[in-house]
Design a protein around this motif. Structure first.
Motif, PDB file in Angstrom:
ATOM      1  N   TRP A 334     -13.335 -40.594  64.489  1.00 49.56           N
ATOM      2  CA  TRP A 334     -11.910 -40.287  64.664  1.00 49.56           C
ATOM      3  C   TRP A 334     -11.552 -40.601  66.117  1.00 49.56           C
ATOM      4  O   TRP A 334     -12.418 -40.685  66.986  1.00 49.56           O
ATOM      5  N   TRP A 335     -10.261 -40.745  66.394  1.00 47.49           N
ATOM      6  CA  TRP A 335      -9.800 -41.267  67.678  1.00 47.49           C
ATOM      7  C   TRP A 335     -10.080 -40.329  68.849  1.00 47.49           C
ATOM      8  O   TRP A 335     -10.002 -40.757  70.005  1.00 47.49           O
ATOM      9  N   ASN A 336     -10.420 -39.063  68.601  1.00 51.25           N
ATOM     10  CA  ASN A 336     -10.791 -38.195  69.720  1.00 51.25           C
ATOM     11  C   ASN A 336     -12.093 -38.644  70.372  1.00 51.25           C
ATOM     12  O   ASN A 336     -12.388 -38.274  71.510  1.00 51.25           O
ATOM     13  N   ASP A 337     -12.882 -39.447  69.673  1.00 55.12           N
ATOM     14  CA  ASP A 337     -14.123 -39.974  70.228  1.00 55.12           C
ATOM     15  C   ASP A 337     -13.997 -41.441  70.621  1.00 55.12           C
ATOM     16  O   ASP A 337     -14.992 -42.177  70.632  1.00 55.12           O
ATOM     17  N   LEU A 338     -12.775 -41.875  70.976  1.00 53.67           N
ATOM     18  CA  LEU A 338     -12.590 -43.266  71.388  1.00 53.67           C
ATOM     19  C   LEU A 338     -13.504 -43.637  72.546  1.00 53.67           C
ATOM     20  O   LEU A 338     -13.903 -44.793  72.697  1.00 53.67           O
ATOM     21  N   TRP A 339     -13.876 -42.658  73.362  1.00 53.80           N
ATOM     22  CA  TRP A 339     -14.762 -42.953  74.492  1.00 53.80           C
ATOM     23  C   TRP A 339     -16.086 -43.568  74.037  1.00 53.80           C
ATOM     24  O   TRP A 339     -16.685 -44.357  74.764  1.00 53.80           O
ATOM     25  N   LEU A 340     -16.545 -43.219  72.822  1.00 54.68           N
ATOM     26  CA  LEU A 340     -17.769 -43.829  72.311  1.00 54.68           C
ATOM     27  C   LEU A 340     -17.642 -45.345  72.247  1.00 54.68           C
ATOM     28  O   LEU A 340     -18.627 -46.068  72.429  1.00 54.68           O
ATOM     29  N   ASN A 341     -16.432 -45.819  71.948  1.00 56.20           N
ATOM     30  CA  ASN A 341     -16.174 -47.262  71.956  1.00 56.20           C
ATOM     31  C   ASN A 341     -15.911 -47.773  73.364  1.00 56.20           C
ATOM     32  O   ASN A 341     -16.603 -48.649  73.883  1.00 56.20           O
ATOM     33  N   GLU A 342     -14.850 -47.231  73.987  1.00 55.53           N
ATOM     34  CA  GLU A 342     -14.301 -47.874  75.181  1.00 55.53           C
ATOM     35  C   GLU A 342     -15.048 -47.523  76.469  1.00 55.53           C
ATOM     36  O   GLU A 342     -15.225 -48.382  77.328  1.00 55.53           O
ATOM     37  N   ALA A 343     -15.430 -46.288  76.639  1.00 54.74           N
ATOM     38  CA  ALA A 343     -16.188 -45.956  77.844  1.00 54.74           C
ATOM     39  C   ALA A 343     -17.526 -46.693  77.833  1.00 54.74           C
ATOM     40  O   ALA A 343     -17.961 -47.238  78.855  1.00 54.74           O
ATOM     41  N   PHE A 344     -18.148 -46.732  76.668  1.00 57.03           N
ATOM     42  CA  PHE A 344     -19.446 -47.389  76.619  1.00 57.03           C
ATOM     43  C   PHE A 344     -19.304 -48.894  76.821  1.00 57.03           C
ATOM     44  O   PHE A 344     -20.107 -49.503  77.550  1.00 57.03           O
ATOM     45  N   ALA A 345     -18.310 -49.533  76.195  1.00 58.80           N
ATOM     46  CA  ALA A 345     -18.136 -50.976  76.380  1.00 58.80           C
ATOM     47  C   ALA A 345     -17.783 -51.293  77.827  1.00 58.80           C
ATOM     48  O   ALA A 345     -18.182 -52.337  78.360  1.00 58.80           O
ATOM     49  N   THR A 346     -17.030 -50.403  78.484  1.00 55.35           N
ATOM     50  CA  THR A 346     -16.714 -50.606  79.895  1.00 55.35           C
ATOM     51  C   THR A 346     -17.971 -50.537  80.740  1.00 55.35           C
ATOM     52  O   THR A 346     -18.212 -51.393  81.598  1.00 55.35           O
ATOM     53  N   TRP A 347     -18.775 -49.517  80.505  1.00 58.04           N
ATOM     54  CA  TRP A 347     -20.029 -49.365  81.242  1.00 58.04           C
ATOM     55  C   TRP A 347     -20.998 -50.502  80.908  1.00 58.04           C
ATOM     56  O   TRP A 347     -21.573 -51.130  81.803  1.00 58.04           O
ATOM     57  N   MET A 348     -21.180 -50.796  79.634  1.00 58.25           N
ATOM     58  CA  MET A 348     -22.159 -51.803  79.223  1.00 58.25           C
ATOM     59  C   MET A 348     -21.704 -53.198  79.598  1.00 58.25           C
ATOM     60  O   MET A 348     -22.534 -54.064  79.924  1.00 58.25           O
ATOM     61  N   GLY A 349     -20.399 -53.464  79.552  1.00 55.85           N
ATOM     62  CA  GLY A 349     -19.916 -54.766  79.983  1.00 55.85           C
ATOM     63  C   GLY A 349     -20.292 -55.048  81.423  1.00 55.85           C
ATOM     64  O   GLY A 349     -20.687 -56.161  81.786  1.00 55.85           O
ATOM     65  N   THR A 350     -20.193 -54.017  82.258  1.00 59.93           N
ATOM     66  CA  THR A 350     -20.590 -54.170  83.653  1.00 59.93           C
ATOM     67  C   THR A 350     -22.074 -54.489  83.761  1.00 59.93           C
ATOM     68  O   THR A 350     -22.489 -55.367  84.546  1.00 59.93           O
ATOM     69  N   ARG A 351     -22.907 -53.812  82.990  1.00 59.93           N
ATOM     70  CA  ARG A 351     -24.346 -54.071  83.039  1.00 59.93           C
ATOM     71  C   ARG A 351     -24.650 -55.515  82.616  1.00 59.93           C
ATOM     72  O   ARG A 351     -25.496 -56.183  83.210  1.00 59.93           O
ATOM     73  N   ALA A 352     -23.963 -55.989  81.598  1.00 60.53           N
ATOM     74  CA  ALA A 352     -24.215 -57.356  81.129  1.00 60.53           C
ATOM     75  C   ALA A 352     -23.830 -58.375  82.203  1.00 60.53           C
ATOM     76  O   ALA A 352     -24.552 -59.358  82.424  1.00 60.53           O
ATOM     77  N   VAL A 353     -22.702 -58.157  82.878  1.00 59.90           N
ATOM     78  CA  VAL A 353     -22.295 -59.077  83.936  1.00 59.90           C
ATOM     79  C   VAL A 353     -23.301 -59.030  85.080  1.00 59.90           C
ATOM     80  O   VAL A 353     -23.636 -60.065  85.674  1.00 59.90           O
ATOM     81  N   GLU A 354     -23.784 -57.845  85.402  1.00 62.82           N
ATOM     82  CA  GLU A 354     -24.802 -57.742  86.460  1.00 62.82           C
ATOM     83  C   GLU A 354     -26.043 -58.552  86.105  1.00 62.82           C
ATOM     84  O   GLU A 354     -26.666 -59.177  86.984  1.00 62.82           O
ATOM     85  N   MET A 355     -26.415 -58.572  84.826  1.00 65.49           N
ATOM     86  CA  MET A 355     -27.595 -59.322  84.415  1.00 65.49           C
ATOM     87  C   MET A 355     -27.364 -60.827  84.469  1.00 65.49           C
ATOM     88  O   MET A 355     -28.263 -61.594  84.822  1.00 65.49           O
ATOM     89  N   VAL A 356     -26.153 -61.268  84.130  1.00 64.83           N
ATOM     90  CA  VAL A 356     -25.876 -62.694  83.976  1.00 64.83           C
ATOM     91  C   VAL A 356     -25.261 -63.302  85.236  1.00 64.83           C
ATOM     92  O   VAL A 356     -25.570 -64.441  85.604  1.00 64.83           O
ATOM     93  N   ALA A 357     -24.380 -62.570  85.903  1.00 62.82           N
ATOM     94  CA  ALA A 357     -23.656 -63.108  87.064  1.00 62.82           C
ATOM     95  C   ALA A 357     -23.611 -62.066  88.172  1.00 62.82           C
ATOM     96  O   ALA A 357     -22.549 -61.519  88.495  1.00 62.82           O
ATOM     97  N   PRO A 358     -24.752 -61.751  88.772  1.00 68.02           N
ATOM     98  CA  PRO A 358     -24.782 -60.686  89.787  1.00 68.02           C
ATOM     99  C   PRO A 358     -23.887 -60.967  90.978  1.00 68.02           C
ATOM    100  O   PRO A 358     -23.442 -60.031  91.655  1.00 68.02           O
ATOM    101  N   GLU A 359     -23.600 -62.234  91.249  1.00 63.35           N
ATOM    102  CA  GLU A 359     -22.760 -62.566  92.400  1.00 63.35           C
ATOM    103  C   GLU A 359     -21.322 -62.077  92.236  1.00 63.35           C
ATOM    104  O   GLU A 359     -20.571 -61.989  93.215  1.00 63.35           O
TER     105      GLU A 359
END
Length: 892
Positions: A334-359
């Motif tokens: 349910w939408w009260n747990d939207l953070w499971l989608n968006e907070a995690f994708a925000t955090w994980m997206g950053t990790r992926a960029v750090e792995m691929v394009a640290p500059e």
């Protein structure tokens, strides 16, 4: 609107309209959707066949459908012959009662609904777009707009397979979530295309695109790590733009491989399409297997793209790919747990960029966003990360900086507390257990607790379930060969706030400190109002009689989601001894502490501004830019007009050395951080510092870029691509109607989204009253895309010289503006006025919106936040204005 096939019973008196979640006693198990989509027509039509499970005999079935013309509804169950149902809309959000002549169920039943609808015009549902004279149809269903394209159970927990068939023109291409499996030519130049069944999906993750699309087949992504199969991969753009997808197609596979490596599981869908849409309300949308993007994020030329566009592509692509696991494979219940989608994708997206394009320093960009979210979270009108959802307004409000950036910051804090390996293990456990299903917050936190070997759930919930930013006050105590920090927590509040400081969190607090040449770190979990953090002493107490650190920062690596302060003696030691030893992230945290002290009236404005020079000269771009928001606040609000020239001189003193070092032209070998710093420094000196030399050069380059004196032909080589927006804006401000008209002509001639954004933003910066009115009127003219409507208005609201007239224009044209952008997007219009700074303006804004705000999606909370920001700004002026004026005027 409703076709009555037979009489039906109205909902019983005891049966309330479910304006939140639908009852769980009827659940979809499978959809077959057959739609006819011809984009150059006004309407589309379809048939939805939905197999459902019914738990008990029912005479009313609750589903969703909005703005649909219903031709026929039938229901077939195991109890008898098919029956016709009456369609009754019970709530304007699209809650529908299917009224039956006899009870249906228990057991399996099949709903068949024939319907039609108009294409959407405000970038929601199944909507129409014109590009280069051609018509297209695209979708945007999140959060609750699938009901505008087909009837169904439009909630994330109802996750089922879909079989989709689309009837389209024979010369059109149709895209959906899964591969095409069959194509049948029909009469009248049409064809019917059928797609493979989807895995279980919620309605909001479906996607369709129809029109004369360019379909660019990239090489299949080869098997990688946990994925033992090649993955079909394509790019999609409107006709004539497919060639501009090369950069995106080249740079997407490494991001996907990084995510597969982190998750330890393969990309979960049959194929991957990335689609560049010419008019799109969001930045991107994670539709399973068919991700949609604003075209400016995917269509970029490697040789000429500005640095921000490259980074925006990398980060947003990583974010949306992360969603294919967090959100698509495992979906929030349910939408009260939207953070499971968006907070995690925000955090994980950053990790992926750090792995691929640290500059690209995605970690610093994320921290800047987290610090920005703290400003929003400092309001007493701020929502929780996990906010109860009681209305459609609450769903809309959930897509904000609290969910995305605060949520990501809290995840990063607990990852550091748990440890990266254990955190990843918990994430993998969560995904494996709930794959293809739905989950709630407790499911992820239980997995993290299990992996960590300690209770993560309890402290994490103190951040999920209450709003606000913790404020940690620290003081060093040294005695008998040992040292410790005393800690005290409260809620951070700006000056003028009416909130209570009595909130308590369970905060992972880590401090870094220096003892001689050695750096040390110590951590604790602060669970009460007060606590103690021991600082490890050297093994030789005689070498260090009191073992007091030379300096300490109570937020190591800036990883904690809290603001902090030090006792005066410790603060002086950090400034005088510690700054050179701090990491870039820690210096950003230090800069945020200065801004927080200004906002809370904890330090006099003069002390804050006097401390900015070392930051402005910092070698790291993010730190060097940190003083800009504070000085802009001083110029725009804290001081009167007579003092502004002194603020402008202060700006020039801070940043002219950097400008002189960087100049206008990039070096042959230069990193992206330098290019971005040059752009921000020149822009700041041009508009806030009003530097005459820079403005003269910017105007000359902007005129050449616009083709003035060159036959009206654009000359992009006249200025570095990262400086083009500034050059055009100064040229508009200083060049009058000649430049304004030239830019307007270029706007009408181009469909390049980045160029259009530059031109519109520049047009919006004009200070000439007549030209400013023309810029505002563009918002309602036929030449703008829907997602461009507010560009000139935002630019004019940023400048004190045009702010008042612009808001009067908004009030006069409000109804037309809402019709243009749609009531859901219009819910954010109160935020346009957040740049005002007086109690009188707040009162006027409240009175204007009083009869209107409940009709705008997410409007009530957005208005509350705007009013609070305006009143807090007024309180800050009262508290710090005289001190700021004294500092800039030379009075101390």
């Amino acid at each position: 609107m409703w076709a009555v096939s037979c009489l039906g019973h109205a909902p019983g008196r005891d049966e309330a309209v479910p304006r939140g979640r639908l009852p769980q006693n009827v659940r979809p198990e499978h959809y077959s959707l057959d739609l006819s989509i011809v984009p150059d027509r006004d309407r589309f039509s379809g048939t939805a066949v939905i197999r459902v499970a019914v738990d008990e005999p029912l005479e009313t079935l609750w589903i969703h459908g909005r703005d649909l013309q219903i031709d026929r509804v039938t229901v077939q169950d195991t109890q008898g012959d098919p029956v016709s149902a009456r369609w009754r809309v019970m709530d304007p959000t699209g809650v529908v009662a299917l009224l039956l002549p006899r009870p249906v169920g228990p057991g399996a039943a099949t709903l068949r609904i024939d319907y039609s609808a108009e294409f959407g015009r405000t970038l929601r549902g199944l909507y129409h777009v014109e590009a280069n004279g051609k018509s297209y149809a695209f979708t945007q269903f999140e959060p609750i707009a699938a009901r505008q394209a087909f009837p169904g159970f439009d909630e994330p927990s109802f996750k089922t397979p879909f079989e989709v068939s689309l009837t389209v023109r024979q010369d059109h291409t149709a895209i959906a979530n899964t591969p095409l499996v069959e194509e049948e030519l029909l009469a009248n130049g049409l064809k019917r295309v059928r797609f493979a069944p989807t895995p279980p999906l919620p309605t909001y993750l479906l996607a369709w695109a129809v029109g004369p699309l360019d379909l660019v087949d990239a090489p299949d992504m080869p098997a990688h790590g946990p994925r033992k199969r090649a993955l079909p991969f394509r790019g999609v753009a409107v006709e004539g733009r497919g060639g501009e997808l090369a950069y995106a197609l080249e740079h997407t596979p490494p991001l996907l491989e990084a995510l597969e490596s982190y998750f330890g599981s393969e990309y979960p869908f049959q194929k991957l399409d990335v689609m560049a849409l010419p008019d799109f309300g969001a930045g991107a949308m994670e539709n399973a297997g068919a991700i949609t993007f604003r075209d400016s994020l995917l269509l970029l030329e490697d040789a000429t793209a500005p640095e921000w566009q490259r980074r925006a592509f990398t980060y947003v692509m990583a974010h949306e790919l992360a969603h294919q696991w967090f959100g698509d494979l495992v979906t929030l219940a349910w939408w009260n747990d939207l953070w499971l989608n968006e907070a995690f994708a925000t955090w994980m997206g950053t990790r992926a960029v750090e792995m691929v394009a640290p500059e690209q320093r995605a970690d610093l960009a994320q921290l800047e966003h987290v610090l920005g979210a703290m400003n929003a979270d400092s309001l007493i009108s701020a929502r929780r990360i996990r906010q109860p959802i009681e209305s459609a307004h609450d769903i809309r409000n959930a897509f904000d900086a609290i969910t995305y950036s605060k949520g990501a910051g809290v995840l990063a804090m607990f990852e550091r507390w748990i440890g990266t390996d254990r955190f990843r293990s918990g994430v993998r456990q969560y995904l494996q257990k709930h794959a293809l299903g739905v989950a709630v917050s407790g499911d992820l936190l239980a997995a993290l607790s299990d992996a960590a070997g300690r209770d993560v759930t309890t402290p994490f919930h103190t951040f999920l379930d209450q709003p606000g930013v913790p404020f940690v006050e620290a003081e060093t105590h040294c005695q008998g060969g040992s040292a410790h920090l005393t800690l005290r927590q409260s809620r951070f509040l700006p000056v003028g706030s009416q909130g209570s400081r009595d909130s308590v969190w369970q905060i992972p607090v880590c401090a870094r400190y220096g003892l001689g040449d050695q750096l040390h770190e110590a951590c604790t979990l602060l669970v009460g109002v007060e606590g103690t953090l021991p600082l490890d002493a050297p093994s030789c107490p005689d070498c260090c009689p009191d073992c007091c650190p030379d300096w300490v920062i109570p937020n190591a690596e800036g990883a904690g989601y809290y603001r902090w302060s030090l006792a005066p003696r410790d603060a002086e030691r950090l400034r005088s001894r510690g700054l050179p030893h701090l990491s870039t992230r820690e210096r950003l945290s230090f800069a945020d502490g200065l801004e927080a002290a200004l906002r809370s009236n904890a330090l006099p404005a003069g002390d804050v501004f006097a401390a900015l020079a070392p930051l402005a000269n910092d070698p790291a771009r993010a730190v060097a830019e940190a003083p800009m928001s504070m000085v802009r606040k001083a110029r725009d609000h804290l001081v009167e007009a007579r003092v502004r020239p002194a603020v402008e001189a202060f700006v020039r003193g801070l940043y002219t050395p950097t400008y002189q070092r960087l100049g206008w032209e990039p070096r042959p070998v230069e990193d992206g951080e330098t290019r971005l710093l040059r752009g921000s420094v020149i822009e700041f000196l041009a508009f806030v510092g009003r530097d005459p030399e820079i403005r003269q050069e910017a105007a000359a380059r902007g005129r050449r870029f616009a083709g003035i004196g060159g036959g009206g032909v654009l000359d992009p080589k006249a200025v570095d691509t990262n400086l083009a927006g500034t050059a055009l804006a100064v040229a508009v401000q200083d060049g009058g109607p000649e430049v304004f008209d030239a830019l307007l002509a270029h706007l009408e001639a181009t469909d390049d989204a980045v160029l259009r954004q530059r031109l519109l933003s520049a047009l919006g910066t004009t200070l000439d009253p007549e030209l400013a009115m023309r810029a505002r009127n563009l918002a309602l003219g036929p030449g703008l895309r829907v997602n461009e409507t507010l560009v000139t208005l935002r630019a004019q609201m940023e400048d004190p010289a045009t702010r008042g007239d612009t808001w009067r224009w908004v009030e006069l044209n409000f109804d037309e503006l809402v019709e243009r952008i749609g009531s859901t997007r219009a819910g954010g219009l109160p935020q346009l006025a957040s740049s005002f700074c007086s109690a009188e303006r707040a009162q006027a804004l409240e009175e204007f919106f009083a009869p209107r705000i409940d009709t705008l999606g997410g409007g009530p909370r957005n208005l509350a936040g705007a009013l609070e920001r305006i009143r807090l700004c007024a309180a800050l002026v009262e508290a710090q204005g005289p001190r700021a004026a004294g500092f800039f005027s030379g009075g101390g």
